[in-house]
Design an enzyme around this catalytic site. Sequence first.
Site, short mmCIF file in Angstrom:
data_model
loop_
_atom_site.label_atom_id
_atom_site.label_comp_id
_atom_site.label_asym_id
_atom_site.label_seq_id
_atom_site.Cartn_x
_atom_site.Cartn_y
_atom_site.Cartn_z
N GLU A 67 94.60 29.93 42.57
CA GLU A 67 94.08 31.28 42.36
C GLU A 67 92.84 30.86 41.20
O GLU A 67 93.57 30.53 40.08
CB GLU A 67 95.19 32.05 42.27
N THR A 84 91.97 37.55 39.21
CA THR A 84 91.17 38.74 38.17
C THR A 84 90.04 38.95 39.23
O THR A 84 89.16 38.83 38.18
CB THR A 84 90.89 37.63 36.45
N LYS A 86 101.07 41.47 44.90
CA LYS A 86 101.10 40.95 43.86
C LYS A 86 101.76 41.96 42.95
O LYS A 86 101.58 43.51 41.97
CB LYS A 86 100.01 40.44 43.20
#
Length: 215
Positions: A43, A74, A134
């Site tokens: 990621e 992000t 998440k």
Amino acid sequence: MKKVDILQRVEAAGIIAVVRGESKEEAIKASHAIVKGGMHGLEITFTIPEAEEVIKELVTAYEQSPEVLVGAGTVLDATTARLAILAGADFIVSPFFNQETAELCNLYQVPYLPGCMTITEIQQAYKHGVDIIKLFPGSVYGPQIISAFKAPMPYINIMPTGGVSLENLEAWINAGAVAVGVGGNLLAPAATGEFEKVTEIASQYMTRYQEIKGA
């Protein structure tokens, strides 16, 4: 379907490395070190300078290795999500749920993994096509929260991130996590250029994960 295939590969990877870094070069070296250690989920966070270029380079580097997933993290809005997708990102991760980003990812058939902390946030995310939640930050709750969330919504898929360690990995997996995200202690050596140490830690995580799964 592209989206279903990627979701299956995320689950197969088991552990997603949350890659941060002070430079494009550091992030790329850290990513290669992670893959060398047997960890196949990356990621790439947009806190990294030139993050989309990092994604492009890694996608190219591993185009012959379908087990390696390169996602973007992000991601705060749909504009950034589109940049990441055009750079080749396999999945999009956000610290919170954003409807516009969810709709864009659905349009491109790219999995969207938003950060959620409450059952209400999870319900909203699923309503807009999200397949994996998440749980962020996971350290706030602990593994027991997964069964609490699954009681009213047994079909949800949860990936805890934040606070996952070698010591509590088994507890998270046994609690029902579809995958986990790890970052801090895995990437810490990269800041001082100790990429071999990153490989070693990644290998420790994957060995432990395979032991837990009985692989």
